[in-house]
Scaffold this motif. Sequence first.
Motif, PDB file in Angstrom:
ATOM      1  N   GLU A  32      -3.992 -67.228 -32.619  1.00 16.86           N
ATOM      2  CA  GLU A  32      -3.281 -68.370 -32.058  1.00 16.86           C
ATOM      3  C   GLU A  32      -1.789 -68.052 -32.097  1.00 16.86           C
ATOM      4  OE1 GLU A  32      -4.611 -70.903 -30.638  1.00 16.86           O
ATOM      5  OE2 GLU A  32      -6.705 -70.533 -31.194  1.00 16.86           O
ATOM      6  N   GLU A  34       0.765 -69.869 -32.184  1.00 14.20           N
ATOM      7  CA  GLU A  34       1.549 -70.667 -33.130  1.00 14.20           C
ATOM      8  C   GLU A  34       1.383 -70.205 -34.573  1.00 14.20           C
ATOM      9  OE1 GLU A  34      -2.022 -73.298 -31.850  1.00 14.20           O
ATOM     10  OE2 GLU A  34      -0.635 -71.877 -30.937  1.00 14.20           O
ATOM     11  N   ASN A  63       3.644 -65.007 -27.033  1.00 14.57           N
ATOM     12  CA  ASN A  63       2.494 -65.639 -26.371  1.00 14.57           C
ATOM     13  C   ASN A  63       1.786 -64.657 -25.444  1.00 14.57           C
ATOM     14  OD1 ASN A  63       3.062 -68.069 -27.621  1.00 14.57           O
ATOM     15  ND2 ASN A  63       4.176 -68.922 -25.899  1.00 14.57           N
ATOM     16  N   HIS A 213       8.234 -79.854 -30.589  1.00 16.03           N
ATOM     17  CA  HIS A 213       8.144 -78.398 -30.447  1.00 16.03           C
ATOM     18  C   HIS A 213       7.015 -77.806 -31.275  1.00 16.03           C
ATOM     19  CE1 HIS A 213       9.176 -74.321 -29.752  1.00 16.03           C
ATOM     20  NE2 HIS A 213       9.772 -74.115 -30.911  1.00 16.03           N
ATOM     21  N   HIS A 214       6.876 -78.224 -32.520  1.00 12.91           N
ATOM     22  CA  HIS A 214       5.807 -77.703 -33.379  1.00 12.91           C
ATOM     23  C   HIS A 214       4.981 -78.839 -33.983  1.00 12.91           C
ATOM     24  CE1 HIS A 214       6.760 -73.517 -33.087  1.00 12.91           C
ATOM     25  NE2 HIS A 214       8.003 -73.703 -33.502  1.00 12.91           N
ATOM     26  N   LEU A 218       1.949 -83.725 -27.361  1.00 13.31           N
ATOM     27  CA  LEU A 218       2.508 -83.457 -26.051  1.00 13.31           C
ATOM     28  C   LEU A 218       4.003 -83.806 -26.018  1.00 13.31           C
ATOM     29  CD1 LEU A 218      -0.342 -84.869 -23.764  1.00 13.31           C
ATOM     30  CD2 LEU A 218       0.138 -82.473 -24.295  1.00 13.31           C
ATOM     31  N   SER A 246       1.912 -82.926 -19.445  1.00 19.67           N
ATOM     32  CA  SER A 246       0.872 -81.930 -19.692  1.00 19.67           C
ATOM     33  C   SER A 246       1.482 -80.635 -20.226  1.00 19.67           C
ATOM     34  CB  SER A 246       0.097 -81.640 -18.406  1.00 19.67           C
ATOM     35  OG  SER A 246       0.923 -80.980 -17.463  1.00 19.67           O
ATOM     36  N   ASP A 247       0.640 -79.798 -20.845  1.00 18.88           N
ATOM     37  CA  ASP A 247       1.100 -78.500 -21.337  1.00 18.88           C
ATOM     38  C   ASP A 247       1.653 -77.651 -20.190  1.00 18.88           C
ATOM     39  OD1 ASP A 247       0.497 -78.978 -23.978  1.00 18.88           O
ATOM     40  OD2 ASP A 247      -1.535 -78.185 -23.829  1.00 18.88           O
ATOM     41  N   ARG A 248       0.995 -77.725 -19.041  1.00 21.57           N
ATOM     42  CA  ARG A 248       1.452 -76.927 -17.898  1.00 21.57           C
ATOM     43  C   ARG A 248       2.838 -77.390 -17.440  1.00 21.57           C
ATOM     44  NH1 ARG A 248       1.426 -76.604 -12.284  1.00 21.57           N
ATOM     45  NH2 ARG A 248       1.172 -74.459 -11.520  1.00 21.57           N
ATOM     46  N   GLU A 249       3.040 -78.706 -17.390  1.00 15.51           N
ATOM     47  CA  GLU A 249       4.346 -79.223 -16.985  1.00 15.51           C
ATOM     48  C   GLU A 249       5.439 -78.799 -17.964  1.00 15.51           C
ATOM     49  OE1 GLU A 249       4.389 -83.360 -14.907  1.00 15.51           O
ATOM     50  OE2 GLU A 249       2.732 -83.393 -16.358  1.00 15.51           O
ATOM     51  N   SER A 250       5.113 -78.798 -19.249  1.00 15.13           N
ATOM     52  CA  SER A 250       6.115 -78.396 -20.244  1.00 15.13           C
ATOM     53  C   SER A 250       6.427 -76.910 -20.125  1.00 15.13           C
ATOM     54  CB  SER A 250       5.638 -78.738 -21.656  1.00 15.13           C
ATOM     55  OG  SER A 250       4.473 -78.016 -21.998  1.00 15.13           O
ATOM     56  N   ARG A 251       5.411 -76.077 -19.798  1.00 18.10           N
ATOM     57  CA  ARG A 251       5.662 -74.648 -19.610  1.00 18.10           C
ATOM     58  C   ARG A 251       6.530 -74.408 -18.381  1.00 18.10           C
ATOM     59  NH1 ARG A 251       0.118 -74.315 -21.081  1.00 18.10           N
ATOM     60  NH2 ARG A 251      -0.490 -74.059 -18.899  1.00 18.10           N
TER      61      ARG A 251
END
Length: 258
Positions: A32, A34, A63, A213-214, A218, A246-251
């Motif tokens: 993982e 993280e 990553n 962040h950690h 979301l 969403s995770d995708r939007e944050s990326r």
Amino acid sequence: MRKLVILVMGIVGLFYPMQMLLVKANIQPKLEAEDVSYIQVNRLNGETHSFEENNGYEEVIINKVVNWINTSSPSEEAIELELNKTSIVSMMKIKLKNGDVAVIEPAYNCVFENQVKTCMIADGEVIYTRNNKKIRLNSLELYDWLLVGWKYESVGAPKDELLEETLYTRYFSHLDKAYSDFIMCPKIDKVERINFDTRRHIIHASALNYSAHHGGVLFDRIHITLTDTPENGVKINKVTIQKGISDRESRIQCRRES
């Protein structure tokens, strides 16, 4: 005849657990991102470089490497255990937050000829070691990165991103303290001239909340609309908070996905 059958069954019983262990040893490693503290690459010629988890730009590189490990495939070739360490051209250490250290190094194919052992580096294959368990993996991306790719990683922000951060910092200072957490991955989403005047603009900006962040939750995203003119300076017109993107939007916000 009966004794022979019993003997054969006994031999099978002795070797069966060992075969199972060999199969288990080939289980695909899973990490993982993280859980990784840093990745360090060391070269035989003395070159070294570390990629830190707490560096926003280098975290993206970690990553990528973790994804290559997780998507690699086990190799059926033998693992050479008696290689001279001075022949290993490059080695990667992955320090985990729980104290474990995983090691990745190139794989080798060895042959005996006239009682001389000759080893050649195996193209596209690496050895992954963790907790004294070695797995030989197929991954051309991981292999290429281990040998040379890490040297060409861009670990800093490009000029346009630095400019966006500078502008966002200028405008962020005009926000109420209630929004002080929204400092992560700032972007200037759109700039419009007012009446075609190059000195007057409408700015649309956004950023994520740092506290997520950690935190395993979301991200929230702030959207800011403001005007910047010589006569009135910076004037905040509208502020909205988009909860739990969403995770995708944050990326995408952090330029880690297009």
